[in-house]
Design a protein around this motif. Structure first.
Motif, PDB file in Angstrom:
ATOM      1  N   GLU A   1       0.811  -1.209   0.000  1.00 30.58           N
ATOM      2  CA  GLU A   1       0.000   0.000   0.000  1.00 30.58           C
ATOM      3  C   GLU A   1       0.849   1.265   0.000  1.00 30.58           C
ATOM      4  O   GLU A   1       0.397   2.310   0.420  1.00 30.58           O
ATOM      5  CB  GLU A   1      -0.921  -0.006   1.231  1.00 30.58           C
ATOM      6  N   GLY A   2       2.090   1.161  -0.422  1.00 30.84           N
ATOM      7  CA  GLY A   2       2.932   2.343  -0.473  1.00 30.84           C
ATOM      8  C   GLY A   2       2.375   3.390  -1.426  1.00 30.84           C
ATOM      9  O   GLY A   2       1.796   3.063  -2.455  1.00 30.84           O
ATOM     10  N   LYS A   3       2.546   4.655  -1.085  1.00 31.66           N
ATOM     11  CA  LYS A   3       2.049   5.751  -1.924  1.00 31.66           C
ATOM     12  C   LYS A   3       3.025   6.070  -3.040  1.00 31.66           C
ATOM     13  O   LYS A   3       2.633   6.306  -4.189  1.00 31.66           O
ATOM     14  CB  LYS A   3       1.824   6.986  -1.052  1.00 31.66           C
ATOM     15  N   SER A   4       4.331   6.090  -2.715  1.00 34.39           N
ATOM     16  CA  SER A   4       5.320   6.432  -3.735  1.00 34.39           C
ATOM     17  C   SER A   4       6.682   5.863  -3.369  1.00 34.39           C
ATOM     18  O   SER A   4       6.979   5.609  -2.198  1.00 34.39           O
ATOM     19  CB  SER A   4       5.430   7.957  -3.892  1.00 34.39           C
ATOM     20  N   LEU A   5       7.497   5.667  -4.399  1.00 32.65           N
ATOM     21  CA  LEU A   5       8.893   5.254  -4.244  1.00 32.65           C
ATOM     22  C   LEU A   5       9.761   6.326  -4.883  1.00 32.65           C
ATOM     23  O   LEU A   5       9.486   6.776  -5.999  1.00 32.65           O
ATOM     24  CB  LEU A   5       9.153   3.908  -4.931  1.00 32.65           C
ATOM     25  N   SER A   6      10.815   6.708  -4.183  1.00 32.07           N
ATOM     26  CA  SER A   6      11.710   7.725  -4.731  1.00 32.07           C
ATOM     27  C   SER A   6      13.135   7.439  -4.269  1.00 32.07           C
ATOM     28  O   SER A   6      13.390   6.507  -3.511  1.00 32.07           O
ATOM     29  CB  SER A   6      11.267   9.127  -4.300  1.00 32.07           C
ATOM     30  N   LEU A   7      14.053   8.271  -4.741  1.00 28.61           N
ATOM     31  CA  LEU A   7      15.470   8.091  -4.436  1.00 28.61           C
ATOM     32  C   LEU A   7      15.971   9.257  -3.596  1.00 28.61           C
ATOM     33  O   LEU A   7      15.658  10.411  -3.869  1.00 28.61           O
ATOM     34  CB  LEU A   7      16.279   8.006  -5.738  1.00 28.61           C
ATOM     35  N   TYR A   8      16.777   8.926  -2.560  1.00 31.29           N
ATOM     36  CA  TYR A   8      17.430   9.974  -1.781  1.00 31.29           C
ATOM     37  C   TYR A   8      18.796   9.451  -1.336  1.00 31.29           C
ATOM     38  O   TYR A   8      18.890   8.489  -0.570  1.00 31.29           O
ATOM     39  CB  TYR A   8      16.601  10.369  -0.567  1.00 31.29           C
ATOM     40  N   LEU A   9      19.860  10.057  -1.864  1.00 33.45           N
ATOM     41  CA  LEU A   9      21.231   9.703  -1.483  1.00 33.45           C
ATOM     42  C   LEU A   9      21.477   8.192  -1.570  1.00 33.45           C
ATOM     43  O   LEU A   9      21.957   7.554  -0.635  1.00 33.45           O
ATOM     44  CB  LEU A   9      21.536  10.198  -0.070  1.00 33.45           C
ATOM     45  N   ASP A  10      21.120   7.614  -2.706  1.00 33.57           N
ATOM     46  CA  ASP A  10      21.328   6.186  -2.960  1.00 33.57           C
ATOM     47  C   ASP A  10      20.538   5.291  -2.006  1.00 33.57           C
ATOM     48  O   ASP A  10      20.938   4.154  -1.708  1.00 33.57           O
ATOM     49  CB  ASP A  10      22.813   5.824  -2.886  1.00 33.57           C
ATOM     50  N   ASN A  11      19.406   5.814  -1.554  1.00 27.04           N
ATOM     51  CA  ASN A  11      18.492   5.049  -0.711  1.00 27.04           C
ATOM     52  C   ASN A  11      17.112   5.006  -1.359  1.00 27.04           C
ATOM     53  O   ASN A  11      16.684   5.988  -1.986  1.00 27.04           O
ATOM     54  CB  ASN A  11      18.354   5.679   0.680  1.00 27.04           C
TER      55      ASN A  11
ATOM     56  N   VAL B   1      13.323   5.368  -0.909  1.00 25.59           N
ATOM     57  CA  VAL B   1      12.422   6.028   0.038  1.00 25.59           C
ATOM     58  C   VAL B   1      11.000   5.542  -0.247  1.00 25.59           C
ATOM     59  O   VAL B   1      10.478   5.721  -1.344  1.00 25.59           O
ATOM     60  CB  VAL B   1      12.476   7.566  -0.090  1.00 25.59           C
ATOM     61  N   VAL B   2      10.388   4.900   0.742  1.00 23.97           N
ATOM     62  CA  VAL B   2       9.016   4.411   0.631  1.00 23.97           C
ATOM     63  C   VAL B   2       8.125   5.313   1.467  1.00 23.97           C
ATOM     64  O   VAL B   2       8.374   5.513   2.659  1.00 23.97           O
ATOM     65  CB  VAL B   2       8.895   2.958   1.131  1.00 23.97           C
ATOM     66  N   GLU B   3       7.080   5.858   0.839  1.00 25.43           N
ATOM     67  CA  GLU B   3       6.138   6.731   1.553  1.00 25.43           C
ATOM     68  C   GLU B   3       4.753   6.115   1.527  1.00 25.43           C
ATOM     69  O   GLU B   3       4.301   5.614   0.495  1.00 25.43           O
ATOM     70  CB  GLU B   3       6.102   8.119   0.909  1.00 25.43           C
TER      71      GLU B   3
ATOM     72  N   LYS C   1       7.265   7.413   6.396  1.00 26.80           N
ATOM     73  CA  LYS C   1       8.339   7.356   5.405  1.00 26.80           C
ATOM     74  C   LYS C   1       9.437   6.438   5.940  1.00 26.80           C
ATOM     75  O   LYS C   1       9.737   6.434   7.130  1.00 26.80           O
ATOM     76  CB  LYS C   1       8.914   8.751   5.153  1.00 26.80           C
ATOM     77  N   MET C   2      10.028   5.650   5.022  1.00 31.48           N
ATOM     78  CA  MET C   2      11.133   4.781   5.423  1.00 31.48           C
ATOM     79  C   MET C   2      12.180   4.766   4.326  1.00 31.48           C
ATOM     80  O   MET C   2      11.841   4.777   3.130  1.00 31.48           O
ATOM     81  CB  MET C   2      10.643   3.359   5.691  1.00 31.48           C
TER      82      MET C   2
ATOM     83  N   LYS D   1      -1.415   1.703  -8.094  1.00 32.49           N
ATOM     84  CA  LYS D   1      -1.440   3.169  -8.025  1.00 32.49           C
ATOM     85  C   LYS D   1      -0.113   3.743  -7.527  1.00 32.49           C
ATOM     86  O   LYS D   1       0.008   4.949  -7.333  1.00 32.49           O
ATOM     87  CB  LYS D   1      -2.580   3.635  -7.111  1.00 32.49           C
ATOM     88  N   LEU D   2       0.867   2.899  -7.348  1.00 32.92           N
ATOM     89  CA  LEU D   2       2.156   3.334  -6.820  1.00 32.92           C
ATOM     90  C   LEU D   2       2.846   4.294  -7.784  1.00 32.92           C
ATOM     91  O   LEU D   2       2.896   4.060  -8.991  1.00 32.92           O
ATOM     92  CB  LEU D   2       3.047   2.110  -6.584  1.00 32.92           C
ATOM     93  N   ARG D   3       3.405   5.373  -7.261  1.00 31.43           N
ATOM     94  CA  ARG D   3       4.178   6.318  -8.062  1.00 31.43           C
ATOM     95  C   ARG D   3       5.660   6.044  -7.854  1.00 31.43           C
ATOM     96  O   ARG D   3       6.111   5.849  -6.729  1.00 31.43           O
ATOM     97  CB  ARG D   3       3.846   7.762  -7.674  1.00 31.43           C
ATOM     98  N   ILE D   4       6.420   6.091  -8.934  1.00 24.37           N
ATOM     99  CA  ILE D   4       7.853   5.831  -8.851  1.00 24.37           C
ATOM    100  C   ILE D   4       8.579   6.815  -9.764  1.00 24.37           C
ATOM    101  O   ILE D   4       8.103   7.111 -10.875  1.00 24.37           O
ATOM    102  CB  ILE D   4       8.186   4.374  -9.238  1.00 24.37           C
TER     103      ILE D   4
END
Length: 344
Positions: free
Chosen positions: A55-65, A67-69, A74-75, A91-94
């Motif tokens: 059920e994650g809302k979005s996946l993104s990148l931060y400093l080679d990590n 990020v799951v929201e 956030k994790m 519906k996941l955004r990436i």
């Protein structure tokens, strides 16, 4: 909310207390109610993680990590710790930036449809420094070499099926039939000993009325598990510099990963063992829970190739290295001491 699952390397899941892709495209009517946990983290071998997004809302990148929201949470998870990600949320955004990072770290990203069936995979186009040289060598594979590999694969597949029956059923007549079929596999298996063995195998496991083409919970779980291993093979084939379209035996105008379809045959038993264990333990009523068991199994199952104990992802890489180098791998052995139940 996040559910964590503690997984021992050689055990299945413990909560804190044809072309496989075409099989998986079948509509599955057995999916149970899904809870609303954001995602699951399966600790993979050697510390790597297999992450399942629900059920994650979005996946993104931060400093080679990564990020799951989700909701107000956030994790972050280091990309270097991730082996595979499977997303069930349509519906996941990436971000494109993250997809590029997945390619850089050779992370296997699997996308499921609304029925929770794996239907797509993101892998890098080029991930080997010597791709052209390996591709040229692949094109020069002779029919004799292709035949040698295919006969080896089919004999090993039937051997694995025979060993599964020995462990679970110990039906001497069926085991003898499979043993005879192994010896009858000839050039490119033109007499289809593989097909005859499959009929004996499936009827022995699930009964005479069982059909691999029918819509059933057993087939749905088998196909789900096969798709996970198929994705590992596809990733490794590209990573090693091979062209997945150039196959040994399987040929199809719409199968761009025909070579993975070839190699898949030798690893199917891994999923067969787990699904039949779930069947024995009456754990197939809830597809959602059974699917979790299969993911955990794939992440932690070990087998032996040429006397070396390996996790599945390493075994896949080793096997493909043998194919590229023309090395004759001797045998793939099943390790039974992994929380597997026998029939009474």
């Amino acid at each position: 909310m996040i559910n964590y699952y503690g997984i021992n390397r050689d055990t299945s899941l413990h909560k804190n207390d044809t072309d496989p892709r075409q099989d998986c495209l079948r509509t599955m009517s057995h999916t149970s109610t899904w809870n609303k946990s954001a995602f699951f983290i399966y600790n993979f071998n050697m510390g790597y993680k297999f992450i399942e997004i629900e059920e994650g809302k979005s996946l993104s990148l931060y400093l080679d990590n990564l990020v799951v929201e989700w909701e107000n949470n956030k994790m972050t998870i280091p990309l270097c710790d991730i082996d595979s990600i499977i997303s069930h949320n349509i519906k996941l955004r990436i971000t494109a930036q993250l997809i590029n990072a997945f390619a850089k770290h050779n992370i296997n990203f699997i996308i499921c449809d609304a029925n929770h069936i794996p239907v797509s995979q993101i892998i890098p186009l080029y991930s080997h420094f010597n791709t052209l040289k390996i591709f040229q060598e692949q094109l020069s594979w002779t029919n004799n070499y292709k035949n040698f590999l295919w006969v080896k694969i089919i004999r090993q597949k039937i051997t694995n099926q025979m060993n599964v029956l020995k462990f679970f059923k110990n039906d001497e007549s069926m085991i003898l039939k499979l043993s005879n079929l192994i010896n009858e596999v000839k050039e490119f298996d033109m007499s289809n000993r593989e097909g005859h063995a499959a009929k004996v195998y499936w009827h022995s496991l699930f009964g005479i009325k069982f059909n691999r083409n029918e819509d059933s919970i057993i087939n749905s779980l088998l196909n789900y598990g096969y798709a996970l291993i198929y994705s590992m093979l596809s990733r490794s084939i590209v990573k090693k510099g091979l062209d997945p379209r150039v196959s040994l035996f399987h040929k199809s105008f719409n199968n761009t990963f025909a070579l993975a379809t070839d190699f898949m045959e030798i690893f199917r038993f891994v999923i067969d063992i787990k699904v039949f264990t779930l069947f024995l333990n009456n754990q197939m009523n809830n597809f959602y829970l059974a699917k979790e068991e299969i993911i955990s199994w794939v992440a932690n199952y070990s087998l032996i190739i040429d006397g070396k104990k390996m996790f599945i992802n390493n075994a896949v890489d080793y096997f493909i290295d043998c194919v590229i180098k023309g090395i004759n791998f001797k045998e793939i052995e099943i390790i039974w001491d992994q929380n597997i139940d026998q029939c009474d």
